[in-house]
Design an enzyme around this catalytic site. Structure first.
Site, PDB file in Angstrom:
ATOM      1  N   ASP A 320      -7.905  -7.237   6.216  1.00 35.17           N
ATOM      2  CA  ASP A 320      -7.893  -6.407   5.010  1.00 35.17           C
ATOM      3  C   ASP A 320      -8.017  -7.325   3.804  1.00 35.17           C
ATOM      4  OD1 ASP A 320      -5.498  -7.700   4.678  1.00 35.17           O
ATOM      5  OD2 ASP A 320      -4.261  -5.899   4.575  1.00 35.17           O
ATOM      6  N   ASP A 322      -5.816  -8.134   0.208  1.00 32.45           N
ATOM      7  CA  ASP A 322      -4.538  -7.848  -0.443  1.00 32.45           C
ATOM      8  C   ASP A 322      -4.563  -8.258  -1.912  1.00 32.45           C
ATOM      9  OD1 ASP A 322      -2.829  -7.395   2.182  1.00 32.45           O
ATOM     10  OD2 ASP A 322      -3.955  -9.242   2.516  1.00 32.45           O
ATOM     11  N   ASP A 410      -4.940  -3.505   0.519  1.00 30.83           N
ATOM     12  CA  ASP A 410      -3.529  -3.301   0.177  1.00 30.83           C
ATOM     13  C   ASP A 410      -3.297  -3.680  -1.281  1.00 30.83           C
ATOM     14  OD1 ASP A 410      -2.906  -2.546   2.744  1.00 30.83           O
ATOM     15  OD2 ASP A 410      -2.081  -4.495   3.338  1.00 30.83           O
TER      16      ASP A 410
END
Ligand code: CTP
Ligand code: MN
Ligand code: MN
Length: 484
Positions: A320, A322, A410
């Protein structure tokens, strides 16, 4: 000539099966401070490399190299003089590092770290048991071992055996920090966190190129199924276990089972399974940074956006991307995430959003309980990323002509006075964070988490990560050196 008498039988001094390669080097390992089992392990190792060893109670005048792990050379010399008063002038009395180097090289190395008479300690470069005292780049010279350890750790995690799980994670982390590849067990003698089990796995890998224990796990039905199920966004080990117990073994089984209710996260997880399980590239992360930057600045021009997580540590790929977002004005950060989410929705690129409002309360700190999550406002997103926005194109399968992909992002939004702690906590790696907290607790009697650093009676202020390392009495470790 036997210098020391003991009741145990005297063993032959020359290797029987193994071939002697180094006639002029005749070793004697001092058992004091080493212990019998370790000494016999080292003896076997040296013999397998073609060295001659004098064993057990035997100290002979033929010995040329005395190796000791005892750093107090004065007492060692006293003991040696009692054993072999005659020919000590012709003997090299050496630190264990000579032995480990020689085992690694497979020959007696020229560097002779002598333990001179009268010296009291030896400088031996040691690797710390704490990841926060090691520098670990993304370059892993010991992947063959760490990959095996990670399978074992995960397998123990699935069985909820925290002790062995952590032991393998720690061992993997130590090996990742080495700027050299381990080529023999002898080379690991001075390393912390390597227990008997880890060494047995390493030995298998060294000898056969693979570990049979790991292969067995990889072909185990339960392991494979839990691994498959937890690869779905929103499915943790508990849910995976529940499904496994029901006899489900594949995605088809799950989707066909009418009694299973998938929550929003899991439904999205299945919908975008291919994209989400595909690594995100650095170029994609850069493009997402621009998207988040623009969404933030449209609302709060002064906002601060920082890349964190694996990409801040210099990784080429991640699962992902962040980001930390905050405002220079304390309290103003509260409106940030809801506004960013709105902005992304308006752009039509918000595929999924799990927003968790802040439960942060300074009055409830410090927290003595270990908590997996911090209390800052955060959101776990899935965004639609267009190929046209990524320099060099998307990281997608060949033949995929959609022109876009789904990516996990995120966002966390701490108040600005907590920024340094949040940045340090979210930069990772997980193992680095664990050891930072453990070091703070065990070595400094302090409490560290994503919110604060607490020293017995007071909170320690920090505006940068460097401040936190300094409070902890640690040398600063750059983000790209935290890939523990
Ligand atoms: N983290 C955290 N609290 C959370 C989620 C994550 O403190 N609720 C921290 C983790 O400790 C981790 C960092 O944020 O160090 C990033 O988490 P994650 O994205 O899961 O891992 P990465 O290190 O970024 O690895 P990857 O590149 O695979 O994303
Ligand atoms: Mn990440
Ligand atoms: Mn993350």
């Amino acid at each position: 000539m036997v210098m020391r008498k003991r009741s145990r039988p005297v063993e032959a001094d020359v290797p029987r099966r193994e071939e002697v390669k180094f006639e002029d080097v005749r070793l004697y390992l001092v058992e004091r401070k080493m212990g019998r089992s370790r000494r016999s392990f080292l003896t076997q190792l040296a013999r397998s490399k073609g060295f001659i060893l004098f064993f057990f109670s035997l100290y002979s005048d033929e010995v040329t190299h005395v190796v000791s792990e005892d750093s107090h050379a004065s007492s060692l010399w006293k003991w040696l003089k009692e054993c072999a008063p005659k020919n000590l002038q012709n003997v090299n009395v050496l630190d264990i590092s000579w032995f480990t180097d020689s085992m690694r090289e497979g020959r007696p190395v020229d560097n002779l770290p002598t333990l001179p008479e009268g010296s009291t300690s030896t400088p031996v470069t040691t690797v710390s048991q704490y990841a926060c005292q090691r520098r670990t780049t993304t370059e892993n010279h010991n992947k063959i071992f760490t990959d095996a350890f990670e399978v074992l750790a995960e397998s123990y995690e699935f069985s909820e055996m925290e002790g062995p799980c952590l032991a393998f994670r720690r061992a993997a982390s130590v090996l990742k920090s080495l700027p050299w590849a381990v080529r023999s067990l002898g080379a690991t003698l001075d390393l912390p966190c390597l227990g008997e089990h880890t060494k047995a796995v390493m030995e298998e890998v060294l000898q056969c190129g693979r570990s049979f224990e790991v292969e067995k796990i990889l072909s185990d039905e339960r392991y494979r199924t839990l691994k498959l199920f937890t690869s779905v966004f929103g499915v943790g080990p508990k849910t995976a276990e529940k499904w496994y117990r029901r006899g489900l073994r594949s995605f088809t089984d799950i989707l066909a089972d009418r009694s299973i209710h998938l929550n929003q996260m899991q439904q999205t997880g299945f919908l975008h399974y291919g994209d989400i399980t595909r690594a995100v590239s650095k170029a994609e992360a850069r493009s997402l940074r621009n998207i988040i930057d623009e969404a933030v600045r449209a609302i709060t021009p002064a906002a601060i956006v920082a890349l964190t997580g694996g990409f801040r540590r210099g990784k080429e790929f991640g699962h992902d991307v962040d980001f930390i977002v905050t405002t220079p004005e304390l309290g103003k950060e509260k409106i940030l995430l809801p506004n960013i989410i709105n902005g992304l929705k308006k752009q039509g690129i918000l595929l999924f959003c799990d927003y968790q409002a802040s439960t942060f309360d300074m009055a409830k700190l410090p927290s003595y309980r270990f908590e997996a999550m911090d209390h800052f406002a955060k959101c776990f997103l899935i965004l639609r990323l267009e190929a046209s926005q990524v320099e060099g194109g998307l990281h997608i399968a060949e033949g995929d002509s959609r022109g876009w992909r789904a990516v996990r992002v995120d966002l966390v939004s701490p108040p600005v006075d907590r920024y340094a702690f949040a940045l340090l906590g979210w930069t990772g790696s997980r193992q680095f964070e664990r050891d930072l907290r453990r070091f703070a607790r065990v070595k400094q009697r302090m409490i560290l988490d994503n919110h604060c650093l607490y020293d017995k009676t007071k909170f320690l202020a920090a505006t940068t990560e460097k401040d936190i390392f300094a409070h902890l009495g640690l040398e600063y470790i750059e983000p790209w050196q935290r890939n523990a």
